[in-house]
Design a protein around this motif. Structure first.
Motif, mmCIF file in Angstrom:
data_model
loop_
_atom_site.group_PDB
_atom_site.id
_atom_site.type_symbol
_atom_site.label_atom_id
_atom_site.label_comp_id
_atom_site.label_asym_id
_atom_site.label_seq_id
_atom_site.Cartn_x
_atom_site.Cartn_y
_atom_site.Cartn_z
ATOM 1 N N ILE A 143 -23.503 -43.570 8.391
ATOM 2 C CA ILE A 143 -24.610 -42.629 8.579
ATOM 3 C C ILE A 143 -23.981 -41.254 8.775
ATOM 4 O O ILE A 143 -23.356 -40.981 9.801
ATOM 5 C CB ILE A 143 -25.479 -43.006 9.787
ATOM 6 C CG1 ILE A 143 -25.995 -44.440 9.657
ATOM 7 C CG2 ILE A 143 -26.647 -42.022 9.916
ATOM 8 C CD1 ILE A 143 -26.709 -44.946 10.905
ATOM 9 N N ASN A 144 -24.116 -40.404 7.781
ATOM 10 C CA ASN A 144 -23.506 -39.085 7.776
ATOM 11 C C ASN A 144 -24.387 -38.147 8.610
ATOM 12 O O ASN A 144 -25.465 -37.745 8.174
ATOM 13 C CB ASN A 144 -23.390 -38.603 6.326
ATOM 14 C CG ASN A 144 -22.474 -37.419 6.168
ATOM 15 O OD1 ASN A 144 -21.991 -36.859 7.139
ATOM 16 N ND2 ASN A 144 -22.230 -37.025 4.934
ATOM 17 N N ALA A 145 -23.939 -37.823 9.815
ATOM 18 C CA ALA A 145 -24.759 -37.061 10.757
ATOM 19 C C ALA A 145 -25.081 -35.662 10.252
ATOM 20 O O ALA A 145 -24.330 -35.056 9.485
ATOM 21 C CB ALA A 145 -24.042 -36.969 12.104
ATOM 22 N N HIS A 146 -26.226 -35.168 10.691
ATOM 23 C CA HIS A 146 -26.622 -33.767 10.452
ATOM 24 C C HIS A 146 -26.700 -33.419 8.954
ATOM 25 O O HIS A 146 -26.326 -32.306 8.551
ATOM 26 C CB HIS A 146 -25.650 -32.815 11.157
ATOM 27 C CG HIS A 146 -25.401 -33.142 12.584
ATOM 28 N ND1 HIS A 146 -26.392 -33.183 13.540
ATOM 29 C CD2 HIS A 146 -24.249 -33.481 13.241
ATOM 30 C CE1 HIS A 146 -25.878 -33.507 14.717
ATOM 31 N NE2 HIS A 146 -24.587 -33.708 14.560
ATOM 32 N N LEU A 147 -27.181 -34.367 8.138
ATOM 33 C CA LEU A 147 -27.243 -34.171 6.690
ATOM 34 C C LEU A 147 -25.872 -33.805 6.122
ATOM 35 O O LEU A 147 -25.769 -33.167 5.073
ATOM 36 C CB LEU A 147 -28.274 -33.095 6.311
ATOM 37 C CG LEU A 147 -29.740 -33.461 6.553
ATOM 38 C CD1 LEU A 147 -30.645 -32.265 6.214
ATOM 39 C CD2 LEU A 147 -30.179 -34.689 5.751
ATOM 40 N N GLY A 148 -24.825 -34.234 6.826
ATOM 41 C CA GLY A 148 -23.460 -33.972 6.350
ATOM 42 C C GLY A 148 -23.138 -32.494 6.263
ATOM 43 O O GLY A 148 -22.200 -32.091 5.576
ATOM 44 N N TRP A 149 -23.926 -31.666 6.982
ATOM 45 C CA TRP A 149 -23.813 -30.197 6.943
ATOM 46 C C TRP A 149 -24.056 -29.642 5.549
ATOM 47 O O TRP A 149 -23.544 -28.589 5.181
ATOM 48 C CB TRP A 149 -22.469 -29.709 7.506
ATOM 49 C CG TRP A 149 -22.254 -30.104 8.920
ATOM 50 C CD1 TRP A 149 -21.225 -30.846 9.423
ATOM 51 C CD2 TRP A 149 -23.097 -29.818 10.041
ATOM 52 N NE1 TRP A 149 -21.363 -31.038 10.777
ATOM 53 C CE2 TRP A 149 -22.519 -30.418 11.197
ATOM 54 C CE3 TRP A 149 -24.296 -29.120 10.203
ATOM 55 C CZ2 TRP A 149 -23.093 -30.338 12.464
ATOM 56 C CZ3 TRP A 149 -24.865 -29.041 11.474
ATOM 57 C CH2 TRP A 149 -24.256 -29.642 12.574
#
Length: 364
Positions: free
Chosen positions: A241-247
């Motif tokens: 799960i890539n947090a924060h839309l993966g920046w």
């Protein structure tokens, strides 16, 4: 006397003009004069799972107080990513005990790893064994903090890369055990850019100067993000799960390309709702296309801030404020997501990825 009064008046006017000209950018925050329909949303349309939250005092805190606030928001389940707190077995054990004793179906707890001693020959085997033990105790995922890849150093003072091969067996073990890895890598890219009038995060960096990053210390933003993508691609049987839309909330076309390239990568919207709220049509199209891969997350536990998330996701309101001006000096617009997309974002996707969530809390 008349001339004296004229001179005094001119001095006063000049003084007022000079004062106005000295106003700093961070002080300019006028209320909007725009009058448009809109309503604050204080409760989500459907029960939801917050996959990105932190309850650092979970071993001893009164969980009923948290649950009471969750009920007001229609939050059915909260995922506490900080199961080990500062790294101790005791913190995780007591967190799990508190949940099991008081609210066993309202909280999911993730574990964490400690990179201290990574140069020791048995670090990998010990860490893999720890993951197995934690999952057996009741942990349902692994959270990786942003310090891994930026701040953590080995015994020689070298930055520990996210794709360090010594950590590889940990990712594999998570896949084997069927638990996801929620990983926060890097920070918004402007934190690495020059702090000048061309930096969109100028105000945030002025008010929170410790957030400024130096590529010579942390590695460049591009390097850290690339390392993250490498582990996603290398460990195909593990769900990340890539947090924060993966920046990449400010570049959804790039994020879409990554979603297409990496089928075991999911993402969540914690702390980046402002990016979606300024591009409602583009964001709605993205969330609709990738409706099976995006989850709801918030990050910091401040209940009233959830109202903005609900309003962006559910309404068609225009030009309403975000709750932290230093994060976003622009206004928000509602995406008016379809119910099918909302249900997947709010709970269905998390139910697929995170084990042992009580499905009876959600509509069939």
């Amino acid at each position: 006397m008349k001339s004296y009064k004229i001179i005094l008046l001119l001095l006063i006017l000049f003084s007022l003009k000079a004062t106005a000209q000295k106003m700093e950018f961070e002080d300019y925050d006028p209320p909007s004069t725009l009058v448009v329909p809109g309503t604050e949303i204080k409760k989500a349309k459907f029960p939801f799972i917050d996959v990105h939250n932190h309850q650092f005092s979970m071993p001893t805190q009164n969980l009923q107080e948290v649950v009471s606030e969750m009920d007001k928001l229609n939050m059915a389940v909260m995922v506490n990513l900080s199961g080990r707190g500062r790294g101790s077995d005791e913190h995780l054990i007591k967190s799990l005990e508190n949940v099991k004793t008081n609210h066993p179906n309202r909280f999911i707890v993730f574990t964490n790893i400690n990179l201290n001693g990574i140069d020791e020959p048995d670090w990998t085997s010990k860490t893999v064994a720890q993951i197995e033990k934690d999952v057996a105790m009741g942990a349902n995922g692994l959270k990786i903090y942003k310090s891994q890849g930026m701040d953590n150093k080995d015994s020689k003072g070298n930055r520990i890369k996210i794709d360090d091969p010594r950590i590889g067996p940990v990712w594999e073990k998570c896949g084997e055990l069927g638990i996801p890895v929620l990983i926060h890598a890097a920070d918004p890219k402007p934190f690495w850019d020059a702090h000048d009038n061309q930096n969109e995060r100028w105000l945030e960096l002025k008010l929170r100067s410790r957030r400024k990053r130096d590529a010579n210390v942390t590695g460049s933003w591009e390097t850290i993000i690339s390392e993250q993508h490498k582990i996603f691609k290398r460990h195909k049987n593990t769900k990340f799960i890539n947090a924060h839309l993966g920046w990449y909330g400010n570049d959804l076309a790039k994020l879409a390309k990554l979603m297409d390239e990496i089928p075991n990568m999911y993402t969540e919207i914690g702390a980046v709702i402002a990016e979606l709220g300024r591009q409602p049509r583009n964001a709605k199209a993205f969330l609709t296309k990738y409706q099976d891969r995006v989850m709801f997350g918030k990050d910091s536990w401040k209940p009233k801030e959830y109202y903005t998330y609900f309003r962006v996701l559910e309404s068609s309101d225009e030009y309403f404020p975000y709750y932290k001006r230093y994060h976003a000096f622009w206004k928000m617009y509602g995406l008016d997501l379809d119910d099918q997309v909302l249900k997947k974002l709010y709970y269905q996707n998390a139910l697929k990825v995170i084990p042992n969530i009580d499905k009876s809390l959600f509509p069939k």
